[in-house]
Design a protein around this motif. Structure first.
Motif: not given
Length: 279
Positions: A109-130
């Motif tokens: 939901e706007a306006p939160y959809a652009a930033n509040y993506r913690m599921a993808s952050y924890i499951a995808q982006e941060l593991p790749a970085l780690i």
């Protein structure tokens, strides 16, 4: 990735780092404890997800995890709980929503959809970085957390079968879609169609066929949020119907604080270590 601090602890290293997140569209901070065994080769990874109002710092200061992690040779990753920044929509006077309250979901939901993506952050982006920057074995991952983070740990494990060899929680929110302190946040992040909430509700995910090999949960009987916010008996019932082995410890006299978490932290790390092949 920027290194903010490094400290020696139990012959390992406690670091704090910051990076630009494409997923959350802001700078994100996280902590990594590397045990001394990491000097000799990749070590298993145990993710710790914190609860409402917390950052990566709370468990670093009060969780007392480093001695056990060093003894068992497990890296501990402590992400933040939400996106942050002046451009990130927030409700400054509401501790149950916005900064510190990302609920480990992907908002729609706007306006939160652009930033509040913690599921993808924890499951995808941060593991790749780690995985790309630290001596860790991403084939041996476990996950645990407290309260909102316990909810996040269980839902992520249920939705990513085979990724996490172990999952546990301290006082998890079992049914966030009906709990008093999380239902309003779900409405703002995900909209009013409650069918969309099922993807972030441990009990409903289990009802929908998602599985983990087993669960360990510790819950304080003196927790002031027990009856309205947490309700571990709902998770217990769901696990029983689904034949998921659940070890639920109801601890006399313990509340919701880090006094409770730190008391049983070493037990959880030892439990994960066995399942991660490091103990």
């Amino acid at each position: 990735m920027e290194t903010l601090s490094i400290a020696r602890s139990f012959d390992g290293t406690q670091g704090v780092y910051r990076h630009r997140s494409d997923v959350c569209q802001c700078d994100m901070t996280f902590a990594v404890f590397l045990p001394p065994q990491a000097k000799d080769g990749p070590v298993p990874v145990l993710w710790y997800l914190s609860g409402l109002t917390c950052t990566h710092q709370n468990v670093m200061d009060k969780g007392e995890y480093r001695r056990a992690a060093a003894a068992h040779g497990v890296a501990i990753i402590c992400p933040d709980t939400s996106p942050r920044g002046d451009h990130v929509p927030d409700e400054k006077d509401n501790w149950q929503f916005g900064s510190g309250a990302g609920f480990y979901l992907d908002a729609t939901e706007a306006p939160y959809a652009a930033n509040y993506r913690m599921a993808s952050y924890i499951a995808q982006e941060l593991p790749a970085l780690i995985g790309a920057n630290f001596p860790v074995d991403m084939a041996r991952q476990g996950i645990f957390g407290h309260s909102m983070g316990g909810h996040g740990a269980i839902t992520l494990a249920l939705k990513h079968p085979g990724r996490y060899r172990s999952v546990s929680a301290f006082a998890p929110i079992a049914r966030p879609g009906v709990a008093g302190w999380s239902r309003p946040a779900f409405e703002k992040y995900l909209g009013t169609d409650e069918a969309a909430w099922r993807a972030y509700d441990s009990v409903l995910l289990i009802e929908d066929g998602h599985r983990v090999p087993e669960l360990l949960v510790d819950q304080g009987k003196a927790d002031g949020f027990l009856d309205d916010g947490l309700r571990p008996w709902l998770l217990e019932e769901a696990c029983r119907h689904a034949n998921i082995p659940l070890t639920l410890h109801m601890r006399d006299g313990y509340d919701h604080s880090y006094f409770f978490i730190s008391t049983f932290m070493a037990d959880h790390i030892a439990w994960h270590a066995v399942r991660l092949g490091s103990s």
